[in-house]
Design a protein around this motif. Structure first.
Motif, PDB file in Angstrom:
ATOM      1  N   UNK A  80      37.550  -8.972   1.107  1.00 15.12           N
ATOM      2  CA  UNK A  80      37.688  -7.791   0.153  1.00 15.12           C
ATOM      3  C   UNK A  80      38.843  -6.724   0.756  1.00 15.12           C
ATOM      4  N   UNK A  81      39.947  -6.774   0.213  1.00 18.27           N
ATOM      5  CA  UNK A  81      41.050  -6.029   0.905  1.00 18.27           C
ATOM      6  C   UNK A  81      41.030  -4.505  -0.084  1.00 18.27           C
ATOM      7  N   UNK A  82      40.537  -4.587  -1.045  1.00 16.48           N
ATOM      8  CA  UNK A  82      40.591  -3.337  -2.056  1.00 16.48           C
ATOM      9  C   UNK A  82      39.767  -3.511  -3.096  1.00 16.48           C
ATOM     10  N   UNK A  83      39.225  -2.138  -3.610  1.00 14.65           N
ATOM     11  CA  UNK A  83      38.355  -2.469  -5.035  1.00 14.65           C
ATOM     12  C   UNK A  83      38.637  -1.021  -5.853  1.00 14.65           C
ATOM     13  N   UNK A  84      38.648  -1.283  -7.281  1.00 19.18           N
ATOM     14  CA  UNK A  84      38.738  -0.108  -7.888  1.00 19.18           C
ATOM     15  C   UNK A  84      37.254   0.162  -8.371  1.00 19.18           C
TER      16      UNK A  84
END
Length: 330
Positions: free
Chosen positions: A244-248
């Motif tokens: 997981x590189x990024x999350x909102x």
């Protein structure tokens, strides 16, 4: 004795100045949460977490029901309302008519429901996950990380609440990488990790090296195949540190805390709480890059930070597009 009378008069005067909501403000209010999915599902989980935090602070008495079927939703709403719940929080997406009927039948109970519809006076308020701003920023990161220029996107149902986040993500990816193509799929379920995982595998087989994980199960597929994923609503990087590189992130606390405050003050009325999910109200944010801090290209990080500042300064508006997104991959 005269001092006691004076004290009593002073207290009475102070309460009178504070208004009719003062006495209620001192007491815990009874709040009920009703969810059609398990508490662990990300959307319901964010609401449940915000309410549990209010409970831990001693502000509310909180009861909740999970996995309530659409057919049973109205009955559960009525039970909580009849049982004395002062605020009922839930989701009306698949049960709009029934939920609004309950709201009308219990005008002294306050309702705060996830809904695509409008609030109804005097007591039926709505909210929505307007987190398209951090979704756009995660799209920028995804567009900068893909090597194949192919991104797979797995959603639950093509409803406005999902569609707008997907469109924002796609627009962000396109900003930094005009060559990127998307494969879009919906599993027609809010919680079916195996089905989401299979849909993600199919996209990986077609060359996708970054996956938009709108549903649980997608990150598992990415992890198994050594691909990357972008999270939605919650941050699962601790479970997928290399995936997981990024999350909102969706923070429901601003919405929930304001609703509780309004009920306590006797000022709750029918309104749309949707805006409190936006970044300027701290209702949403881009999760820290964490394990990918050194892996995302510096030029992409710089662009994301600049765009984030523009959003917070009101210089850039992420377009809200509620139409169903389509695949663009050939």
């Amino acid at each position: 004795m005269s001092m006691n009378r004076r004290s009593l008069v002073a207290v009475s005067a102070a309460l009178a100045l504070m208004g009719p909501g003062a006495a209620l403000a001192q007491a815990k209010i009874k709040v009920a949460g009703i969810y059609t999915v398990p508490f662990e599902q990300q959307w319901a989980g964010r609401i449940h977490q915000a309410l549990k935090a209010a409970e831990a602070r001693g502000e509310i008495e909180y009861k909740a029901s999970e996995n309530v079927s659409n057919a049973d939703y109205e009955r559960v709403m009525r039970e909580y309302a009849t049982g004395g719940s002062q605020l009922i929080v839930g989701e009306a997406f698949a049960v709009e008519a029934a939920a609004r009927k309950v709201g009308k039948d219990f005008p002294k109970t306050m309702f705060l429901m996830g809904s695509s519809g409008k609030p109804v006076a005097p007591n039926f308020s709505v909210f929505d996950n307007y987190i398209q701003e951090p979704a756009y920023l995660t799209g920028m990161i995804a567009g900068g990380m893909t090597k194949t220029n192919k991104i797979g996107m797995v959603g639950g149902f093509p409803i406005p609440e999902v569609n707008r986040l997907m469109h924002a993500f796609m627009a962000g990816a396109k900003e930094v990488n005009p060559k990127v193509e998307f494969t879009v799929s919906f599993i027609n379920s809010w919680f079916d990790p195996p089905k989401a995982k299979e849909a993600a595998f199919a996209m990986i087989d077609k060359g996708a090296d970054v996956l938009y994980a709108e549903r649980f199960g997608v990150s598992d597929a990415a992890k198994e195949k050594g691909k990357l994923a972008v999270g939605n609503v919650i941050n699962t990087q601790d479970k997928y540190p290399d995936t997981v590189i990024a999350s909102a992130l969706w923070n429901m606390e601003p919405t929930i805390d304001l609703a509780i405050k309004n009920v306590k003050a006797g000022q709750f009325k029918a309104e749309d709480y949707g805006k409190y999910s936006m970044m300027k109200y701290k209702g949403s944010e881009l999760a820290p890059l964490g394990t990918f801090e050194k892996k995302v290209p510096p030029e992409i990080v710089a662009k994301v930070k600049a765009r984030e500042k523009d959003i917070l300064d009101g210089k850039f508006t992420v377009k809200v597009n509620d139409s169903q997104p389509k695949s663009t991959a050939k």
